[in-house]
Design a protein around this motif. Structure first.
Motif, PDB file in Angstrom:
ATOM      1  N   THR A  46      -6.400  21.900  21.671  1.00 39.43           N
ATOM      2  CA  THR A  46      -6.538  23.361  21.651  1.00 39.43           C
ATOM      3  C   THR A  46      -6.546  23.904  23.080  1.00 39.43           C
ATOM      4  O   THR A  46      -5.862  24.887  23.383  1.00 39.43           O
ATOM      5  N   ALA A  47      -7.326  23.240  23.923  1.00 37.57           N
ATOM      6  CA  ALA A  47      -7.424  23.694  25.310  1.00 37.57           C
ATOM      7  C   ALA A  47      -6.052  23.646  25.983  1.00 37.57           C
ATOM      8  O   ALA A  47      -5.650  24.594  26.671  1.00 37.57           O
ATOM      9  N   LEU A  48      -5.323  22.561  25.738  1.00 39.62           N
ATOM     10  CA  LEU A  48      -3.991  22.431  26.363  1.00 39.62           C
ATOM     11  C   LEU A  48      -3.068  23.549  25.897  1.00 39.62           C
ATOM     12  O   LEU A  48      -2.334  24.139  26.689  1.00 39.62           O
TER      13      LEU A  48
ATOM     14  N   SER B 229      -0.133  28.307  27.173  1.00 42.13           N
ATOM     15  CA  SER B 229       0.368  29.648  26.843  1.00 42.13           C
ATOM     16  C   SER B 229      -0.037  30.649  27.923  1.00 42.13           C
ATOM     17  O   SER B 229       0.712  31.573  28.227  1.00 42.13           O
ATOM     18  N   ALA B 230      -1.227  30.431  28.524  1.00 40.81           N
ATOM     19  CA  ALA B 230      -1.638  31.305  29.642  1.00 40.81           C
ATOM     20  C   ALA B 230      -0.703  31.091  30.833  1.00 40.81           C
ATOM     21  O   ALA B 230      -0.304  32.042  31.509  1.00 40.81           O
TER      22      ALA B 230
ATOM     23  N   VAL C 121      -3.841  26.567  24.719  1.00 46.08           N
ATOM     24  CA  VAL C 121      -4.210  27.883  25.274  1.00 46.08           C
ATOM     25  C   VAL C 121      -3.869  27.941  26.761  1.00 46.08           C
ATOM     26  O   VAL C 121      -3.315  28.933  27.241  1.00 46.08           O
ATOM     27  N   LEU C 122      -4.162  26.877  27.480  1.00 45.71           N
ATOM     28  CA  LEU C 122      -3.876  26.885  28.919  1.00 45.71           C
ATOM     29  C   LEU C 122      -2.374  26.968  29.175  1.00 45.71           C
ATOM     30  O   LEU C 122      -1.917  27.676  30.079  1.00 45.71           O
TER      31      LEU C 122
ATOM     32  N   LEU D 236      -8.876  30.590  18.311  1.00 44.67           N
ATOM     33  CA  LEU D 236      -8.840  30.569  19.779  1.00 44.67           C
ATOM     34  C   LEU D 236      -7.393  30.568  20.273  1.00 44.67           C
ATOM     35  O   LEU D 236      -7.057  31.194  21.280  1.00 44.67           O
TER      36      LEU D 236
ATOM     37  N   ILE E  40     -13.065  30.201  27.686  1.00 40.50           N
ATOM     38  CA  ILE E  40     -13.629  29.385  26.591  1.00 40.50           C
ATOM     39  C   ILE E  40     -12.913  28.044  26.531  1.00 40.50           C
ATOM     40  O   ILE E  40     -13.510  26.987  26.360  1.00 40.50           O
ATOM     41  N   THR E  41     -11.584  28.117  26.712  1.00 40.84           N
ATOM     42  CA  THR E  41     -10.779  26.895  26.649  1.00 40.84           C
ATOM     43  C   THR E  41     -11.159  25.922  27.759  1.00 40.84           C
ATOM     44  O   THR E  41     -11.278  24.722  27.521  1.00 40.84           O
ATOM     45  N   VAL E  42     -11.339  26.471  28.964  1.00 39.49           N
ATOM     46  CA  VAL E  42     -11.711  25.606  30.087  1.00 39.49           C
ATOM     47  C   VAL E  42     -13.068  24.958  29.791  1.00 39.49           C
ATOM     48  O   VAL E  42     -13.256  23.766  30.040  1.00 39.49           O
TER      49      VAL E  42
ATOM     50  N   ARG F  39     -10.435  34.042  26.658  1.00 41.36           N
ATOM     51  CA  ARG F  39      -9.923  32.917  25.865  1.00 41.36           C
ATOM     52  C   ARG F  39      -9.717  31.678  26.756  1.00 41.36           C
ATOM     53  O   ARG F  39     -10.072  30.564  26.395  1.00 41.36           O
ATOM     54  N   VAL F  40      -9.131  31.934  27.934  1.00 42.22           N
ATOM     55  CA  VAL F  40      -8.880  30.829  28.868  1.00 42.22           C
ATOM     56  C   VAL F  40     -10.214  30.240  29.333  1.00 42.22           C
ATOM     57  O   VAL F  40     -10.353  29.014  29.440  1.00 42.22           O
TER      58      VAL F  40
ATOM     59  N   LEU G 135     -14.273  24.321  26.823  1.00 42.42           N
ATOM     60  CA  LEU G 135     -14.047  23.303  25.786  1.00 42.42           C
ATOM     61  C   LEU G 135     -13.467  22.034  26.393  1.00 42.42           C
ATOM     62  O   LEU G 135     -13.852  20.922  26.036  1.00 42.42           O
ATOM     63  N   LEU G 136     -12.518  22.244  27.309  1.00 38.96           N
ATOM     64  CA  LEU G 136     -11.889  21.101  27.973  1.00 38.96           C
ATOM     65  C   LEU G 136     -12.938  20.318  28.752  1.00 38.96           C
ATOM     66  O   LEU G 136     -12.975  19.084  28.712  1.00 38.96           O
TER      67      LEU G 136
ATOM     68  N   ALA H  17     -15.056  18.421  26.334  1.00 47.36           N
ATOM     69  CA  ALA H  17     -14.354  17.241  25.816  1.00 47.36           C
ATOM     70  C   ALA H  17     -14.337  16.132  26.856  1.00 47.36           C
ATOM     71  O   ALA H  17     -14.589  14.959  26.549  1.00 47.36           O
ATOM     72  N   MET H  18     -14.028  16.516  28.108  1.00 46.75           N
ATOM     73  CA  MET H  18     -13.986  15.519  29.187  1.00 46.75           C
ATOM     74  C   MET H  18     -15.379  14.895  29.389  1.00 46.75           C
ATOM     75  O   MET H  18     -15.506  13.683  29.542  1.00 46.75           O
TER      76      MET H  18
ATOM     77  N   LEU I  94     -10.311  19.337  20.459  1.00 48.00           N
ATOM     78  CA  LEU I  94     -10.710  20.273  21.520  1.00 48.00           C
ATOM     79  C   LEU I  94      -9.716  20.228  22.683  1.00 48.00           C
ATOM     80  O   LEU I  94      -9.301  21.267  23.200  1.00 48.00           O
ATOM     81  N   VAL I  95      -9.314  19.029  23.062  1.00 49.62           N
ATOM     82  CA  VAL I  95      -8.376  18.901  24.198  1.00 49.62           C
ATOM     83  C   VAL I  95      -7.014  19.515  23.835  1.00 49.62           C
ATOM     84  O   VAL I  95      -6.421  20.236  24.635  1.00 49.62           O
TER      85      VAL I  95
ATOM     86  N   MET J 226      -7.300  37.738  27.279  1.00 46.48           N
ATOM     87  CA  MET J 226      -6.728  36.411  27.575  1.00 46.48           C
ATOM     88  C   MET J 226      -7.642  35.613  28.514  1.00 46.48           C
ATOM     89  O   MET J 226      -7.806  34.420  28.355  1.00 46.48           O
TER      90      MET J 226
END
Lengths: 226, 120
Positions: free
Chosen positions: A67-69, A74-75, A71-72, A21, B7-9, B4-5, B11-12, B15-16, A64-65, B1
């Protein structure tokens, strides 16, 4: 033991997914934030493996957090120049026209020995040969030599260089790579013609490449008689 | 991108949500168990009834707590709670054991709160 094994499988799958990811950037040269994330990920993943008293879910949430941080961020770096400079730093010139830029060296906390060593690693033994040297954001040194010190090229010698085609793999280990056909103007008919000409079946080919100029090169599969 | 963002959101968000749900679940379970223990200590409830209530609440809490909490933190509490049926013949000892379990429970509960002390 079984618990550790199951945990290992879960964490391995999770981290592999997270690394995918995060993308290819993570696997190549690491930027500061990526280095921190990679180190943290490996540490966090190892803790619940060493100590089964620690709930796995805690580590999963943290991974997970993280990874999310990553990717976010880098975006965000892609969108904002300021954020990119803040998080990843920017390339800094350290040699200009054969002279070290002392102010930048001080800022980077590099000694002249460090600089000379980095130059020697690039096979440059005299700083005066360097036109421009830059310390990139990932800490690597890139440099351009003065024109008189650069390697001779066909262009410099005004020698016409023959066009070379770009090779495309069409068969890998007996398997046809259809997705590459478009890159080298290949069609099914042309491919069948190549096979007829070579007298081989697809399964007998280890590697077959065709370049954009139409040259064909193939390697036959070796039979393992043992 | 963008994918990916996205999916990340997600995931975040997951997690929250997990973090909040675990906190709320644990607080609810500990609150029910704490009430049962408090009744055993301070209210005039027959020992048999209070003991079975504590046991029932602990059984309900066991899975949730083991998923979200350090197992070593729970061992002491579990030992204290599991010793209660054996002390039913001696009300004083039973009450003392309940108070001890209540303190242990409150200690774990306090350690979960997102306070400055816990964070630092």
């Amino acid at each position: 033991m079984t618990v550790t094994l199951i945990r290992l499988l879960i964490l391995y799958t999770l981290i592999l997914g997270c690394m995918r990811l995060m993308g290819r950037r993570q696997i190549g040269e690491l930027q500061p934030s990526e280095l921190v994330i990679t180190m943290l990920l490996s540490e966090i993943a190892s803790i619940p493996l060493e100590n089964t008293d620690i709930p796995l879910l805690n580590s999963i949430v943290v991974i997970l957090v993280l990874t999310a941080l990553e990717v976010l961020l880098s975006a965000l770096c892609l969108k904002s120049d300021r954020t990119r400079k803040l998080l990843q730093g920017s390339p800094m010139p350290v040699v200009w026209n054969g002279k070290p830029i002392q102010k930048t060296l001080k800022t980077l906390r590099l000694t002249i020995d460090d600089l000379l060593e980095a130059l020697r690693e690039k096979d440059v033994f005299r700083i005066t040969d360097v036109q421009l040297a830059i310390v990139e954001a990932n800490g690597k040194l890139t440099l351009q030599l003065k024109p008189q010190m650069q390697n001779t090229t066909a262009e410099l010698m005004k020698i016409p260089a023959p066009q070379q085609g770009i090779p495309c793999p069409i068969v890998y280990d007996g398997s046809i790579q259809k997705e590459n056909f478009a890159y080298c103007n290949m069609t099914d008919e042309k491919f069948q013609a190549i096979l007829r000409q070579s007298g081989l079946r697809t399964e007998e080919i280890f590697l077959l490449t065709v370049d954009t100029l139409g040259s064909v090169h193939y390697v036959r599969k070796e039979h393992d008689d043992a | 991108m963008r994918k990916r963002v996205l999916i990340t959101v997600l995931l975040l968000f997951l997690a929250m949500t997990l973090s909040v749900v675990s906190f709320v679940l644990l607080q609810n379970r500990f609150s029910a168990l704490g009430d049962a223990l408090q009744n055993a200590v301070y209210a005039d409830v027959p020992i048999e009834r209070s003991c079975s209530e504590i046991e029932k609440q602990w059984d309900k809490s066991a899975v949730v707590t083991q998923i979200f909490l350090l197992h070593s933190d729970l061992t002491e509490l579990r030992t204290a709670l599991e010793s209660l049926p054996e002390l039913m013949d001696s009300p004083l000892l039973y009450r003392a054991a309940c108070i001890r379990a209540l303190h242990l429970l409150n200690g774990i509960r306090d350690s979960l709160a997102p306070t400055v002390e816990n964070i630092l």
